[in-house]
Design a protein around this motif. Sequence first.
Motif, PDB file in Angstrom:
ATOM      1  N   TYR A   1       0.832  -1.183  -0.056  1.00  0.00           N
ATOM      2  CA  TYR A   1      -0.015   0.062   0.030  1.00  0.00           C
ATOM      3  C   TYR A   1       0.670   1.112  -0.081  1.00  0.00           C
ATOM      4  CZ  TYR A   1      -2.848   4.043   1.375  1.00  0.00           C
ATOM      5  OH  TYR A   1      -3.277   5.343   1.462  1.00  0.00           O
ATOM      6  N   TYR A   2       1.630   1.389   0.899  1.00  0.00           N
ATOM      7  CA  TYR A   2       2.447   2.802   1.070  1.00  0.00           C
ATOM      8  C   TYR A   2       3.524   2.607  -0.111  1.00  0.00           C
ATOM      9  CZ  TYR A   2       0.644   3.744   5.367  1.00  0.00           C
ATOM     10  OH  TYR A   2      -0.426   3.923   6.350  1.00  0.00           O
ATOM     11  N   GLY A   3       4.101   1.741  -0.715  1.00  0.00           N
ATOM     12  CA  GLY A   3       4.815   1.677  -1.879  1.00  0.00           C
ATOM     13  C   GLY A   3       4.391   2.019  -3.226  1.00  0.00           C
ATOM     14  N   ARG A   4       3.352   1.235  -3.492  1.00  0.00           N
ATOM     15  CA  ARG A   4       2.601   1.452  -4.729  1.00  0.00           C
ATOM     16  C   ARG A   4       1.208   2.499  -4.698  1.00  0.00           C
ATOM     17  NH1 ARG A   4       5.466  -2.925  -6.450  1.00  0.00           N
ATOM     18  NH2 ARG A   4       5.848  -4.845  -5.417  1.00  0.00           N
ATOM     19  N   CYS A   5       0.788   2.670  -3.660  1.00  0.00           N
ATOM     20  CA  CYS A   5      -0.147   3.689  -3.659  1.00  0.00           C
ATOM     21  C   CYS A   5       0.038   5.117  -2.944  1.00  0.00           C
ATOM     22  CB  CYS A   5      -1.442   2.932  -2.859  1.00  0.00           C
ATOM     23  SG  CYS A   5      -3.092   4.240  -2.923  1.00  0.00           S
TER      24      CYS A   5
END
Length: 163
Positions: A131-135
């Motif tokens: 979530y934090y890396g890709r969104c």
Amino acid sequence: YDPATLRLDHHQREFTGTFSPKHKTKLSSAGLVYKHFGLEILGNMLSASKEDLNKLYEVVYDNLIEEIDGVDNGVSCFPSDLTPAYRITTQLGQRVGRLNPQWNDPNPNPTAGFEKAMALVGAEFSDTIDYYGRCWLPARTIVATALAKRSEADPSGSIMLLE
């Protein structure tokens, strides 16, 4: 606790380590492992710049690992003089705890529960990083770019154009 030999146990009375000077929560074993290996893990899971990996390292700690550290060390997330309006019973540690064999199970299988707990925690960790890396990080980049170029969208700088 001895980082040189990777003894990452936080139970010694004299241990008071935190993730960084801005954090107050004492590290648990999970926090110690993340502190020592988190950047490497993030780098293996995501294609990101060193700057972005460092930001993600902090964000994942703040939004997942610190909760684990606090719960494991018995630190309340709010002052003890406040009465919560409701109970939170679905946080990760409680979900893991419910995977232990029940007291009245005629055929307890702690290994099966442990394997379920590893899968649960692993998925939570992977999903948080994903979530934090890709969104979150790409969204942050879009907003930062728009903020930097806001005077191009409006001379007063009061309006940002999100592209």
